[in-house]
Design a protein around this motif. Structure first.
Motif: not given
Length: 315
Positions: A205-206, A230-236
């Motif tokens: 993420m950094d 954690v996936t990028m779906v969760d992050v977005l």
């Protein structure tokens, strides 16, 4: 570039990511399945500095990353990785200097068996392809009659944003998410997150925050519990939720101010709506969500949304 290089180094310094990049370079050169894969447990940190005699005395030069590839305690080769956000026309003489320093250092050990040195350059750019200055001959514009007497230096550049979907799929570490992001931003100017589970959430993420200019990527990283998948779906999803909450809060504050000034109770709702729209404009502009997604959230057609977004920019 200094900040991007630092962020990239923090992610790539993890042995699973470093090995993944080396295996990708081998696959792109030799073909998938035609080589012995580098295993994370076979990597060992190496010194990243060497020195040379400059016009004003001894000078030190530093690589971004360097690791030994070992098997049964025997060094197979020294692997270096350099990170580039932009095209460096002097990359070939730079790499020549790094590798020359590494070979010179090997000669200081009496009886030591020499090992090869390999350097891989990761190019993070999405605007221009790296077509020139990948060799020393290109950089120096060497006359044909001198070339037989010279040693060339060929640079192994991986243009991550230009990898095909099949080539990117060869990666199994978190660098795959970074490659996927760069590819989509270059091709579609939009990003649809993958469902790949991240291992190095904060480092990934950094780096994405630095590449996108959006601090919300790294801000939400701290919200996930250690060990949580954690996936990028969760992050977005959390990035978008943050944006909506911020937009509503801004809209409420602005709406109250408008209501007080005009004496109208409908000011708060109008302010909220304006705040939500402004945040959607921002998310689209940053490439976090697509125009279609934003228009659906605003309850309007894509054409109407685009028209309002253009009017907002003019204002």
């Amino acid at each position: 570039m200094a900040r991007k290089a630092i962020k990239a180094r923090r992610l790539i310094d993890n042995n699973d990511v470093f090995a993944d990049i080396v295996n990708l370079a081998l696959a792109l050169t030799l073909g998938a399945g035609n080589f012995t894969r580098v295993r994370p447990e076979d990597l060992e940190d190496a010194k990243i500095w060497s020195d040379y005699e400059g016009p004003d005395g001894i000078r030190e030069q530093y690589r971004d990353l360097a690791k030994f590839w070992k098997t049964a305690g025997v060094i197979i080769c020294l692997l270096g990785i350099e990170n580039q956000a932009g095209i460096d026309r002097n990359i070939a003489p730079r790499i020549f200097g790094y590798e020359g320093g590494d070979y010179r250092w090997q000669l200081t050990g009496k009886g030591r068996k020499l090992y090869p040195v390999i350097t891989i350059v990761l190019y993070f750019g999405t605007k221009r392809r790296w077509r020139k200055n990948k060799t020393l001959f290109e950089r120096l514009d060497v006359p044909a009659m001198l070339r037989p007497l010279m040693n060339d230096c060929r640079v192994n550049v991986i243009e991550m944003a230009w990898l095909t979907e099949e080539e990117a799929a060869l990666c199994v570490s978190d660098i795959r998410v970074v490659i996927d992001y760069l590819r989509q931003v270059r091709i579609d100017k939009d990003y649809v997150p993958s469902a790949d589970v991240l291992k190095h959430v904060h480092e990934t993420m950094d780096l994405l925050s630095e590449l996108s200019g959006d601090r919300r990527f790294v801000e939400v990283a701290s919200e996930f519990k250690k060990g949580e998948p954690v996936t990028m779906v969760d992050v977005l999803g959390r990035v978008e939720a943050r944006g909506e909450k911020r937009g509503i809060a801004m809209g409420r504050e602005r709406g109250i101010a408008i209501g007080e000034k005009r004496g109208e109770k409908r000011g708060e709702k109008r302010g909220e709506k304006r705040g939500e729209m402004n945040m959607l404009f921002s998310l689209v502009g940053d490439g976090v969500i697509s125009i279609g997604t934003a228009a659906a959230k605003a309850g309007m057609t894509e054409e109407a949304f685009m028209e309002q977004m253009l009017q907002s920019h003019k204002a």
